[in-house]
Motif scaffolding. Sequence first.
Motif, PDB file in Angstrom:
ATOM      1  N   GLU A 192       0.831  -1.198   0.000  1.00 43.75           N
ATOM      2  CA  GLU A 192       0.000   0.000   0.000  1.00 43.75           C
ATOM      3  C   GLU A 192       0.868   1.251   0.000  1.00 43.75           C
ATOM      4  O   GLU A 192       0.605   2.194  -0.730  1.00 43.75           O
ATOM      5  CB  GLU A 192      -0.915  -0.007   1.231  1.00 43.75           C
ATOM      6  CG  GLU A 192      -1.807   1.218   1.359  1.00 43.75           C
ATOM      7  CD  GLU A 192      -2.934   1.229   0.356  1.00 43.75           C
ATOM      8  OE1 GLU A 192      -3.058   0.259  -0.419  1.00 43.75           O
ATOM      9  OE2 GLU A 192      -3.695   2.206   0.332  1.00 43.75           O
TER      10      GLU A 192
ATOM     11  N   ALA B 131       2.428   2.776  -3.259  1.00 42.26           N
ATOM     12  CA  ALA B 131       1.659   3.512  -4.246  1.00 42.26           C
ATOM     13  C   ALA B 131       2.260   4.896  -4.440  1.00 42.26           C
ATOM     14  O   ALA B 131       2.602   5.582  -3.473  1.00 42.26           O
ATOM     15  CB  ALA B 131       0.211   3.634  -3.790  1.00 42.26           C
ATOM     16  N   THR B 132       2.411   5.323  -5.677  1.00 43.33           N
ATOM     17  CA  THR B 132       3.008   6.634  -5.952  1.00 43.33           C
ATOM     18  C   THR B 132       2.061   7.438  -6.822  1.00 43.33           C
ATOM     19  O   THR B 132       2.054   7.328  -8.044  1.00 43.33           O
ATOM     20  CB  THR B 132       4.361   6.469  -6.679  1.00 43.33           C
ATOM     21  OG1 THR B 132       4.164   5.678  -7.856  1.00 43.33           O
ATOM     22  CG2 THR B 132       5.367   5.792  -5.782  1.00 43.33           C
ATOM     23  N   GLY B 133       1.232   8.239  -6.171  1.00 44.66           N
ATOM     24  CA  GLY B 133       0.374   9.130  -6.915  1.00 44.66           C
ATOM     25  C   GLY B 133      -0.993   8.567  -7.188  1.00 44.66           C
ATOM     26  O   GLY B 133      -1.273   7.368  -7.085  1.00 44.66           O
ATOM     27  N   THR B 134      -1.884   9.487  -7.570  1.00 38.70           N
ATOM     28  CA  THR B 134      -3.285   9.158  -7.800  1.00 38.70           C
ATOM     29  C   THR B 134      -3.454   8.143  -8.914  1.00 38.70           C
ATOM     30  O   THR B 134      -4.229   7.188  -8.802  1.00 38.70           O
ATOM     31  CB  THR B 134      -4.068  10.431  -8.144  1.00 38.70           C
ATOM     32  OG1 THR B 134      -3.935  11.366  -7.070  1.00 38.70           O
ATOM     33  CG2 THR B 134      -5.533  10.122  -8.381  1.00 38.70           C
ATOM     34  N   GLU B 135      -2.726   8.327 -10.015  1.00 40.52           N
ATOM     35  CA  GLU B 135      -2.904   7.432 -11.161  1.00 40.52           C
ATOM     36  C   GLU B 135      -2.451   6.016 -10.829  1.00 40.52           C
ATOM     37  O   GLU B 135      -3.096   5.036 -11.231  1.00 40.52           O
ATOM     38  CB  GLU B 135      -2.126   7.967 -12.361  1.00 40.52           C
ATOM     39  CG  GLU B 135      -2.455   7.245 -13.673  1.00 40.52           C
ATOM     40  CD  GLU B 135      -3.924   7.325 -14.011  1.00 40.52           C
ATOM     41  OE1 GLU B 135      -4.456   6.316 -14.544  1.00 40.52           O
ATOM     42  OE2 GLU B 135      -4.557   8.369 -13.741  1.00 40.52           O
ATOM     43  N   ASP B 136      -1.371   5.887 -10.067  1.00 37.64           N
ATOM     44  CA  ASP B 136      -0.908   4.562  -9.673  1.00 37.64           C
ATOM     45  C   ASP B 136      -1.965   3.861  -8.812  1.00 37.64           C
ATOM     46  O   ASP B 136      -2.266   2.688  -9.000  1.00 37.64           O
ATOM     47  CB  ASP B 136       0.400   4.675  -8.892  1.00 37.64           C
ATOM     48  CG  ASP B 136       0.922   3.320  -8.434  1.00 37.64           C
ATOM     49  OD1 ASP B 136       1.527   2.611  -9.255  1.00 37.64           O
ATOM     50  OD2 ASP B 136       0.685   2.964  -7.253  1.00 37.64           O
ATOM     51  N   GLY B 137      -2.545   4.589  -7.844  1.00 39.81           N
ATOM     52  CA  GLY B 137      -3.575   4.018  -6.990  1.00 39.81           C
ATOM     53  C   GLY B 137      -4.806   3.628  -7.779  1.00 39.81           C
ATOM     54  O   GLY B 137      -5.416   2.583  -7.538  1.00 39.81           O
ATOM     55  N   ARG B 138      -5.171   4.467  -8.748  1.00 41.67           N
ATOM     56  CA  ARG B 138      -6.346   4.174  -9.574  1.00 41.67           C
ATOM     57  C   ARG B 138      -6.127   2.909 -10.390  1.00 41.67           C
ATOM     58  O   ARG B 138      -7.014   2.069 -10.517  1.00 41.67           O
ATOM     59  CB  ARG B 138      -6.643   5.373 -10.476  1.00 41.67           C
ATOM     60  CG  ARG B 138      -7.908   5.198 -11.301  1.00 41.67           C
ATOM     61  CD  ARG B 138      -8.165   6.393 -12.205  1.00 41.67           C
ATOM     62  NE  ARG B 138      -8.449   7.599 -11.441  1.00 41.67           N
ATOM     63  CZ  ARG B 138      -7.693   8.693 -11.439  1.00 41.67           C
ATOM     64  NH1 ARG B 138      -6.566   8.726 -12.173  1.00 41.67           N
ATOM     65  NH2 ARG B 138      -8.024   9.744 -10.725  1.00 41.67           N
ATOM     66  N   GLU B 139      -4.930   2.757 -10.952  1.00 42.39           N
ATOM     67  CA  GLU B 139      -4.643   1.577 -11.767  1.00 42.39           C
ATOM     68  C   GLU B 139      -4.634   0.304 -10.911  1.00 42.39           C
ATOM     69  O   GLU B 139      -5.149  -0.737 -11.316  1.00 42.39           O
ATOM     70  CB  GLU B 139      -3.292   1.748 -12.466  1.00 42.39           C
ATOM     71  CG  GLU B 139      -3.319   2.794 -13.568  1.00 42.39           C
ATOM     72  CD  GLU B 139      -1.955   2.977 -14.202  1.00 42.39           C
ATOM     73  OE1 GLU B 139      -0.989   2.314 -13.753  1.00 42.39           O
ATOM     74  OE2 GLU B 139      -1.840   3.813 -15.129  1.00 42.39           O
ATOM     75  N   ARG B 140      -4.040   0.403  -9.723  1.00 42.44           N
ATOM     76  CA  ARG B 140      -4.013  -0.767  -8.836  1.00 42.44           C
ATOM     77  C   ARG B 140      -5.423  -1.178  -8.429  1.00 42.44           C
ATOM     78  O   ARG B 140      -5.762  -2.362  -8.375  1.00 42.44           O
ATOM     79  CB  ARG B 140      -3.177  -0.483  -7.585  1.00 42.44           C
ATOM     80  CG  ARG B 140      -1.685  -0.363  -7.860  1.00 42.44           C
ATOM     81  CD  ARG B 140      -0.908  -0.280  -6.544  1.00 42.44           C
ATOM     82  NE  ARG B 140      -1.017  -1.546  -5.805  1.00 42.44           N
ATOM     83  CZ  ARG B 140      -1.493  -1.644  -4.571  1.00 42.44           C
ATOM     84  NH1 ARG B 140      -1.935  -0.573  -3.930  1.00 42.44           N
ATOM     85  NH2 ARG B 140      -1.547  -2.814  -3.969  1.00 42.44           N
TER      86      ARG B 140
ATOM     87  N   GLY C  80      -3.588   5.499  -0.814  1.00 41.80           N
ATOM     88  CA  GLY C  80      -3.401   4.374  -1.711  1.00 41.80           C
ATOM     89  C   GLY C  80      -4.702   3.697  -2.102  1.00 41.80           C
ATOM     90  O   GLY C  80      -5.805   4.076  -1.687  1.00 41.80           O
TER      91      GLY C  80
END
Length: 570
Positions: free
Chosen positions: A62, A65-74, A127
């Motif tokens: 958790e 996670a680096t940034g909004t886009e990374d969290g969204r993709e995960r 995350g």
Amino acid sequence: MPTKPWRRSRDWSNGGSVTTRNDPDAPGGPGEQVLLGQAASPGLAIGPLARLDPARPDPHAESAATGTEDGRERLSAAVAQARRELELLSADNAGDLGGEVLGFQIALLDDPELLEPAEPVLARGAGAQAAWEAAIGELIDLYARDEDEYFQARAEDLRDLRQRVLGALASGDAAATEVPQRAVVIAETLSPSCFLEIDWTQVRGAALIHGSATSHVAMLARARGVPLVTGLGEGLRDLPADVPAVLDAVDGRLIVDPSQQTRVAYDERLSERAAADEADRAYSARPATTADGTPVRVYVNVDDPAVLAASDPGICDGIGLTRTEFLFRDGPADEATQLAAYRRIMAWADGRPVTIRTLDAGGDKPVPGVTPAGESNPFLGQRGLRLSLARPDLFRTQLRALLRAAADGPLKILLPMVTLPRELAAAREMLADARRDLAAEGIDVPDTPLGIMVETPSAALRPFDFDADFYSIGTNDLVQYVMAAARDVDAVAQLQDARDSAVLELIARVAEAARQRGVECSVCGEAAGDAESIPCLLDAEVRALSVPPAAVGRTKRAVAGHRTRSGNGA
């Protein structure tokens, strides 16, 4: 097993308790622990405990996670993975209740609005795990706070979905649930999808800290014959794995580290139960006949068409009661939805008679947007036929769907909670109006018998006053009203007795009216499948019983062991 003194050593506010033997001469001995709960699916099991703990997401993953886009993709990937797993599991359970439960979860994952609450959490830099918890948590709380047990059960499904996505976030793959063979599962809760992943032909049963007899897991367990005890309390957390235990899902207890004497006692009960089950299976395929040759019709009750997938119509004379409340769980159902459900039931019956009850909302079965809110005593309020007549728009829709389904085979319409003859007359008039409307649309329907549930003392005292095409005695409510004892109050449970002489006198009165009028009288309440009540019902001249599919064998066996007072052919 002899009754011995018990010492309550620990109580838990959530209803579970732990007891220990106080008498050193008691069968269990001083070291035996007994946890008390609720029998949610009947049965007995002996085996080592196997702890089932849900997978926890890796906090390091958790934090990576680096940034909004990374969290969204995960999060998107985890949701997609969870959906694939549910689809595979659903394919293995197509056509039954398990498939229906999983279908709800799949549909929820397909809802584009599900992840909307996750966006602001991701935007704050949190995350994927925190975002998913936020998205699903609000929905869980909404369902869990609802007073309706149906919506509370949906909260259980949502927790199941939450855990599956969290598992996918933790490892990218939520592995199938594995339990040692011949074990008794212990867990905080058991989600529907987790239950369906376990091979219950190899696992003995389950004991849970939380849960209820109305949950989807309890329904699944009953459908598959898996012993289940719920509400055992926090003491279950302290139990180590591999300790031998007895799961008594008849009396609602888990006996931990049983003594040799206790093991012997339960081994005997298991042997007796196995022999009884084998005898029940042998009777299932036979016609029901008393010891003196009196034929008795045995029908099945249907709470939800999903249970029919695991049942053979050849074991019964038809369907004696179909409860249609399942169609109204989320509010009013339209004509097409109802018609499709009724046709599935008719197809299963394969030409045998099918009795379908109109909506019996109210009492302990509220329907969103249909039943009145805030009634001080809903069991004596606007429920059953009273409610249908007060909502002619809903009633007319249901009658139309039922009449159209009658073209597929012999269908009978049953009216619940009838009190006065004029109520039956009003319903018959509405049925005639619906028939005329269908005829005007070019849809011809056959004659459809219209019967009444006899569950109020008013109807039971004067059955001759009702121009009913058949009678169906609902002993659950009849006993409640005759004995003035609520079904859901433990303190008066001893009054819930269908064998009480006052109740049996009313049942006999209805059966006699049916005999003289030349119409059928059946019993469709719990008493119909109770081996101790069946002889009393037969002596009251009842000749048709409607029971859950799983109870057909033991019902027929109880019938075969009784000799009627009136002799052959009564």
